[in-house]
Design an enzyme around this catalytic site. Structure first.
Site, PDB file in Angstrom:
ATOM      1  N   HIS A 197       0.851  -1.192   0.000  1.00 37.33           N
ATOM      2  CA  HIS A 197       0.000   0.000   0.000  1.00 37.33           C
ATOM      3  C   HIS A 197       0.890   1.246   0.000  1.00 37.33           C
ATOM      4  O   HIS A 197       1.949   1.252   0.637  1.00 37.33           O
ATOM      5  CB  HIS A 197      -0.925   0.002   1.217  1.00 37.33           C
ATOM      6  CG  HIS A 197      -1.977   1.065   1.121  1.00 37.33           C
ATOM      7  ND1 HIS A 197      -1.711   2.373   1.435  1.00 37.33           N
ATOM      8  CD2 HIS A 197      -3.262   1.020   0.699  1.00 37.33           C
ATOM      9  CE1 HIS A 197      -2.807   3.092   1.220  1.00 37.33           C
ATOM     10  NE2 HIS A 197      -3.769   2.301   0.772  1.00 37.33           N
ATOM     11  N   SER A 243     -10.439   7.210  -3.203  1.00 30.93           N
ATOM     12  CA  SER A 243     -11.673   7.997  -3.081  1.00 30.93           C
ATOM     13  C   SER A 243     -12.877   7.343  -3.764  1.00 30.93           C
ATOM     14  O   SER A 243     -13.705   8.027  -4.374  1.00 30.93           O
ATOM     15  CB  SER A 243     -11.448   9.424  -3.583  1.00 30.93           C
ATOM     16  OG  SER A 243     -10.446  10.065  -2.798  1.00 30.93           O
ATOM     17  N   GLU A 297      -3.865   2.100  -7.359  1.00 33.71           N
ATOM     18  CA  GLU A 297      -4.235   3.201  -6.477  1.00 33.71           C
ATOM     19  C   GLU A 297      -3.341   4.412  -6.734  1.00 33.71           C
ATOM     20  O   GLU A 297      -2.241   4.509  -6.170  1.00 33.71           O
ATOM     21  CB  GLU A 297      -4.090   2.777  -5.011  1.00 33.71           C
ATOM     22  CG  GLU A 297      -4.990   1.626  -4.624  1.00 33.71           C
ATOM     23  CD  GLU A 297      -5.340   1.682  -3.142  1.00 33.71           C
ATOM     24  OE1 GLU A 297      -6.530   1.668  -2.837  1.00 33.71           O
ATOM     25  OE2 GLU A 297      -4.412   1.764  -2.324  1.00 33.71           O
TER      26      GLU A 297
HETATM   27  P1  PGA Z   1      -9.543   6.080   0.164  1.00 39.73           P
HETATM   28  O1  PGA Z   1      -8.342   5.037   0.393  1.00 39.73           O
HETATM   29  O2  PGA Z   1     -10.715   5.279  -0.380  1.00 39.73           O
HETATM   30  O3  PGA Z   1      -9.828   6.668   1.508  1.00 39.73           O
HETATM   31  O4  PGA Z   1      -9.066   7.067  -0.834  1.00 39.73           O
HETATM   32  C1  PGA Z   1      -8.078   4.003  -0.508  1.00 39.73           C
HETATM   33  C2  PGA Z   1      -6.902   3.177  -0.029  1.00 39.73           C
HETATM   34  O5  PGA Z   1      -5.954   3.771   0.509  1.00 39.73           O
HETATM   35  O6  PGA Z   1      -6.869   1.958  -0.169  1.00 39.73           O
END
Ligand code: PGA
Length: 249
Positions: A95, A211, A167
């Protein structure tokens, strides 16, 4: 194409044992009819609370990190066999918060991904570019480098067992979601990369994260190469997360 949608709740460092239990009790009745893979990623301390409540349901449980060795002098770390012993089925690896704040390196990930597979854990490997890289036209170069390095020691025949989460760092926790077109373009690029690496690329689940909310989930997951979502903020509320699960169809 018949990939099963995959929706994962990345709770990060949120929820006590009691709160995790309340969440699962509230979520389960709302998603009883889903045909998708629904995965909850609690902090280590709440893994067992979630595991125990989800027995007999379609919900799977993932950890948010692991060490690549089975055991050893690594204070503060948790290994894949330790997670398997708890009946955890998957693990988030790489991540961007771990890469950014905890020096998670591609070298370590190259060891962690095969270690997870060897232990029987499904790796959810996160990749994604910074805002600077996107603005500099480096998105594909960054992703190619991450995928090449992190999957270097995974056999071609095992690549389809890895779930990839795209991501973009600029979209995480910012409310600035990638457009469906931006996300689709990169997820298609990832699938092409995997095909060239020799994977059964049409079987790989590729998720978008950054998001994701009930209001944008259906359009994102409706893209040809986006098979699900890794959800942070909106996964903390059972009604919001259930709405996202339902948006996957
Ligand atoms: P978020 O995070 O949906 O709050 O943007 C996504 C993630 O970090 O996996």
């Amino acid at each position: 194409m018949s990939r099963t949608p995959y929706i994962a709740a990345n709770w990060k460092m949120h929820k006590s044992v009691a709160e995790a239990g309340e969440f699962v009790d509230a979520l389960l009745p709302q998603i009883a009819a889903t045909q998708s893979d629904v995965v909850i990623c609690p902090p280590f301390t709440a893994l067992t609370a979630v595991v125990e409540r989800r027995y007999g349901t379609a919900v799977k449980v993932a950890a948010q990190n692991m060490h690549e060795e089975d055991s050893g002098a690594f204070t503060g770390e948790v290994s894949a066999p330790m997670l398997v012993e708890l009946d955890v089925e998957a693990v988030v690896l790489g991540h961007s918060e771990r890469r950014q704040y905890f020096n998670e390196s591609d070298e370590a990930l190259a060891r962690k991904v095969p270690a997870a597979l060897a232990a029987g854990l499904e790796p959810i490997l996160c990749v994604g570019e910074s805002e600077e890289a996107r603005d500099g036209g480096q998105t594909e170069a960054v992703l190619e480098r991450q995928l090449q390095a992190d999957l270097a020691d995974v056999e071609d025949s095992k690549l389809s067992e890895v779930v990839i989460a795209y991501e973009p760092i600029w979209a995480i926790g910012t409310g600035r979601t990638a457009t469906p077109e931006q996300a689709q373009e990169v997820c298609a690029f990832i699938r092409d990369f995997l095909r060239e690496r020799g994977a059964a690329a049409d079987d790989v689940r590729i998720l978008y994260g950054g998001s994701v909310k009930p209001s944008n989930a259906a359009e994102l997951m409706g893209q040809a190469d986006i098979d699900g979502a890794l959800v942070g903020g909106a996964s903390l509320d059972p009604a919001d997360f259930a709405a996202i699960v339902k948006a996957a169809g």
